[in-house]
Design a protein around this motif. Structure first.
Motif: not given
Lengths: 469, 518
Positions: A141, A171, A174-175, A178, A279, A283, B337-344
């Motif tokens: 994404d 968001k 955040a990626v 990390n 949903w 991406l 760890i936060g996120k590795v990808r946006d959304f779910m």
């Protein structure tokens, strides 16, 4: 096991299975699994839901679950902020539903010549949108694309600090954070919450010869357009850092591509280009650079290149500079690479081929007109400030409700009762913006849709006592 | 009955131009809905109000085609591609190219899924939340692990997530500087080395012993107070189950390290062997392989990352939770760890995998496993006697499980025809190029085949006969095989060096035009 013949398992026909086991000289599959020590074997039958063996029963069941959703087709939606409701032309779905593409794998450019060409064309057309000569095969994404880009920059200049505009998507941030661990530090740059745009004084104060890269998004996550790209590029390049800019490609029919104001690496999100939102599952990111070996050498992704074959005049395709990948070089490769979102890359190719230059311009212009029209209507509502951040925007802008005495959550609940998904609530991600929401407008919105939103908001707000801001 | 071999096969070969060569200036593929005149009038000169320099000066140089011509161009390109649903795709060892049911494509096309925005009110997405929750329960049962996240976008991404969780775990204990090594094995996927390296770990690679099993003595020598974790596959890419896998886990645990089980190759072990019983702390599944969803030519995919309770606080957010009445997204995980990808994550893959699993049930999963290993052993038996072909670690007395790493080394020695040549030739029989091996090729001239549960006995026989035919061709006329493919969508590249030459490579059409103009 039982005598069910599974439609997806050809050799589950008992007589066939027996014939094969006779050929091998075994009595059951357990004779093969005997290689697995007894204490490592799972005993009994997995405790799973009772199967719905027929396609019809399964479909009824899953559609029953989907019926518990209400979509942006049933409702009028103004949600954006990372994935957006755009129209997907029928031809795009037709192509990516073809089993040849849908069920392809890595392959090679002989039997999968068409896939290689489609991906090369995606890169070629995205390259024109961003005015760059190298575009990778898609990443997971946009967030992943930024993360890869900053690591590319860090490897190129050996520096371990990046500066990112704090208006970027939290968001995505955040990626990136990390992905930068453990050795790359991410520092935030202040932005102007009134006028919009990066705080250049803050940039000048924080940038140094330790800075590897500067990153901002244009249009920003909060919708406004950064007008000081050239100056940011000059400041960035003065310390020898790389300028990375993130874009929503649906804006590039009307907005200047970042390469033209000094970006070295451009990344962004392909989802607006013909991919359903799903949903957030639609991406697909991209990265683009100039065609210089120092950049190409740092891509972890596959790059598909055009070449020749033994047949005069025939296009051939292959992997460019494969040795840099982790497929070729394991832990010595550039980051890691794997199955990402190739099919969405093909969707983007088909979309851009359908749209052409005029389509992309019409798309961008029409979106900006709708957003401007909506801002006027919403801004006229009592207690509502729209756009809350003054700089011109593209398809999104911040709407502030502080003057209404209501929270975004309350307002969105009231809108939901009227079949409308209001803008994304920003009060968690950007508390300093007060009770603000991010509203998105695209080509799917008609004049009546926007009016309906304004009317519904007006009603929702009128139902509550007014509070002076 | 003699197995069929498609001797007169010819793949579509359209000599399709690049789309820019098809451009008809002025043509339109779709028209864009323009806003109402009143909207345009009230909006005014939106482009004129853009900041200086932000208005694009020239339209992007995109091709211009009518809709029919876009459609036929991409239909041609699709016909020049061999998806697994249209071919005998036993070829992709380690990749489990199984049938991808059409019904699942119908389900993801349903607007009640396709047109969901991830920031919708939770009340309006209870259906997809329930599907996530239900599929989590299924994956937990299949793995025996306590928690799972579907946020990673593929297998490699799940392995990277594992490395991130390991990093967070040691950081939380203040031992990350000390615990900076991750051990893997050479027949584990390259990502088991590359993803930990990306996450900042030093990588130690174990090689196999004489039996083809990772050398346990080498492991004992490798573990220390620096060991953060082991990342290993089992069975490895060569189809041999490591019977001492729990000893590996024990040795690493005794050294204080964590254990991650790369279960990308889990298809033949559904309901047979689980990460839990072997003692692992983490594992992952390639949802897009094992659970029946298509590869899409390299995605969209999904990597289900599973872990034990002890590591659950570090999982990416949000987590899907159920309070007994409703499903929610929980972001309140301070150690995440936060996120590795946006959304779910790639929700469509989860929806399809859920549908597939619901049609199979526990019995169907076990049948998947059984038939996969039967198919593989049947095919291995049928391959016996093909001249020039052997397989790795023959004679070690260990039965292969779901795949076999064959080797064409004898053929190469005899004829000069190597695995890359055979691989080009196989496309002339309507079969997708096969998986040789990851690099480095520990086994010379490799060919890795995985005849998973999808393929019929006739498919297996056909595949074997094609392999036999190519072997015969190689002995009779090596030059012919070395010139293959002859009947694929394109001929053999004649200048591979150009793909590594900055002066010649062209990743976009505009780069090609620039480089060939002079």
């Amino acid at each position: 096991m039982g005598e069910i013949v599974f439609p997806y398992i050809a050799n589950s026909v008992p007589s066939v299975k027996k014939r094969m086991m006779d050929e091998i000289g075994i009595k059951s599959a357990d004779d093969i699994f005997a290689e697995i020590p007894e204490h490592l074997r799972y005993k009994g039958t997995l405790n799973l839901p009772k199967p719905l063996l027929s396609e019809y029963e399964m479909r009824r069941h899953v559609e029953g679950l989907l019926a518990k959703n209400s979509s942006c087709e049933d409702h009028l939606s103004f949600l954006g902020g990372g994935t957006w409701q755009h129209y997907v032309p029928a031809v795009v779905d037709t192509i990516i539903e073809r089993d040849e593409f849908l069920t392809a794998y890595v392959g090679d450019a002989y039997a999968d010549h068409g896939k290689f060409q489609a991906m090369f064309e995606m890169a070629s057309m995205v390259g024109e949108l961003v005015d760059m000569d190298v575009v990778n095969t898609p990443t997971y994404d946009w967030a992943n694309a930024i993360a890869i880009a900053v690591r590319m920059a860090a490897r190129m200049n050996g520096r371990k600090e990046i500066l990112v505009d704090a208006s970027m998507s939290p968001k995505r941030l955040a990626v990136v954070k990390n992905y930068c661990l453990p050795d790359i530090t991410v520092k935030l740059l202040d932005f102007d919450r009134v006028q919009g745009g990066m705080n250049l004084e803050d940039l000048k104060a924080k940038i140094s010869s330790a800075t590897s890269a500067v990153y901002f998004e244009n249009p920003s996550y909060l919708g406004f357009i950064e007008g000081h790209g050239e100056e940011i590029a000059r400041i960035t390049h003065a310390v020898g850092a790389e300028l990375i800019v993130g874009v929503d490609p649906s804006s590039l029919g009307v907005l200047t591509p970042p390469a033209q104001y000094g970006a070295d690496i451009v990344c962004g999100e392909l989802q607006p280009l013909g991919i359903h939102m799903q949903w957030g599952g639609g991406l697909s990111g991209f990265i683009a650079t100039r065609d210089e070996p120092k950049y190409v050498a740092e891509y972890p992704s596959l790059l598909f290149g055009l070449t020749t074959t033994t047949q005069e005049g025939e296009h051939g395709f292959g992997q460019v500079y494969y040795e840099r990948t982790s497929y070729a070089s394991r832990e010595r490769g550039k980051d890691f690479i794997g199955t990402t979102t190739a099919l969405y890359g093909i969707a983007a190719a088909v979309y851009l081929a359908l749209m052409g230059p005029q389509g992309m311009r019409d798309l961008g212009l029409g979106i900006m007109q709708r957003a401007a029209f909506a801002a006027d209507l919403l801004g006229a509502l009592p207690g509502v400030k729209a756009p809350y951040i003054a700089a011109p925007g593209f398809k999104e802008f911040v709407v502030n409700f502080d003057g209404t005495g209501k929270t975004v959550a309350e307002i969105n609940q009231a809108l939901l009762q009227q079949g409308i998904f209001g803008g994304k609530d920003l009060s968690g991600e950007f508390p300093e913006l007060g009770q603000s929401a991010l509203y998105a407008f695209t080509e799917v919105h008609t004049k009546d849709d926007i009016r309906r939103l304004a009317l519904a908001l007006d009603e929702a707000l009128a139902a509550f006592p007014q509070v002076k801001a | 009955m003699t197995a069929r071999v498609r001797k007169d096969y010819q793949q579509a070969r359209w000599n399709e131009p690049v789309i820019y060569e098809l451009s008809l200036p002025g043509a339109r593929g779709v028209l864009v809905p323009m806003p109402d005149g009143e909207v345009q009038a009230k909006a005014g000169d939106v482009l004129g109000r853009l900041p200086k320099g932000m208005r694009r000066a020239e339209l992007p140089n995109l091709p211009e085609l009518s809709q029919k011509h876009v459609l036929s161009h991409y239909l041609h390109l699709s016909q020049e591609t061999l998806g697994s649903n249209i071919t005998n795709d036993i070829s992709e060892g380690t990749c489990t190219m199984k049938y991808n049911p059409r019904i699942n494509e119908v389900l993801v096309g349903d607007p009640r899924f396709a047109e969901l925005h991830p920031d919708q009110d939770e009340d309006t997405v209870q259906g997809i939340l329930e599907i996530y929750h239900r599929f989590s329960q299924i994956i937990k049962e299949i793995s025996g692990m306590d928690e799972v996240t579907f946020q990673p976008g593929g297998g490699n991404h799940a392995v990277y997530t594992a490395a991130s969780v390991v990093r967070a775990y040691w950081a939380a204990r203040g031992q990350l500087e000390q615990r900076n090594e991750i051990i893997t094995t050479i027949f584990s996927h390259p990502c088991d080395a590359a993803a930990p390296a990306t996450a900042g770990f030093k990588v130690i690679t174990l090689y196999p012993d004489k039996q083809g099993i990772p050398d346990i003595e080498a492991l004992k020598a490798a573990v220390s107070e620096h060991t953060a974790a082991i990342f290993m596959t089992n069975p490895e890419d060569i189809g041999i189950f490591n019977p001492r896998v729990d000893d590996f886990v024990r040795i690493v645990h005794e050294a204080g390290g964590l254990c991650f089980y790369d279960q990308a190759n889990a298809n033949a072990f559904l309901g047979v062997a689980r990460a839990r019983e072997a003692g692992f702390d983490m594992c992952h599944f390639n949802v897009h392989k094992t659970f029946g969803t298509p590869h899409g030519g390299e995605g969209p995919a999904n990597g289900a990352f599973c872990c034990a309770n002890e590591l659950a606080p570090f999982l990416p957010v949000p987590r899907v939770v159920y309070d007994g009445k409703k499903y929610h997204l929980d972001y309140d995980k301070p150690q995440s760890i936060g996120k590795v990808r946006d959304f779910m994550g790639t929700a469509g893959v989860i929806l399809k995998a859920y549908a597939w699993t619901m049609m199979m049930g526990a019995e169907g999963l076990r049948e998947t496993a059984d038939v996969s290993v039967i198919n593989n052993n049947y095919m291995l038996a049928k391959m016996e006697g093909i001249r020039g072909l052997d397989y790795a670690f023959r004679g070690n007395g260990i039965r292969r499980q779901e795949q076999v790493r064959y080797t064409w080394e004898p053929l190469k020695n005899d004829t000069g025809v190597g695995t890359d040549d055979v691989n080009n030739r196989i496309a002339d029989y309507g079969i997708e190029h096969y998986w040789t091996s990851h690099h480095p090729w520990v086994i010379p001239e490799p060919m890795t085949l995985e005849p998973c549960e999808t393929y019929s006995i006739d498919d297996l026989d056909e595949y074997v006969e094609v392999i036999r035919t190519i072997s015969e061709e190689a002995y009779a006329d090596p030059a012919f095989v070395k010139a293959a493919p002859h009947r694929a969508a394109s001929h053999r590249r004649n200048d591979d060096a150009s793909l590594d030459d900055p002066a010649k490579w062209a990743v976009t059409w505009r780069a090609h035009v620039k480089k060939t103009r002079k």
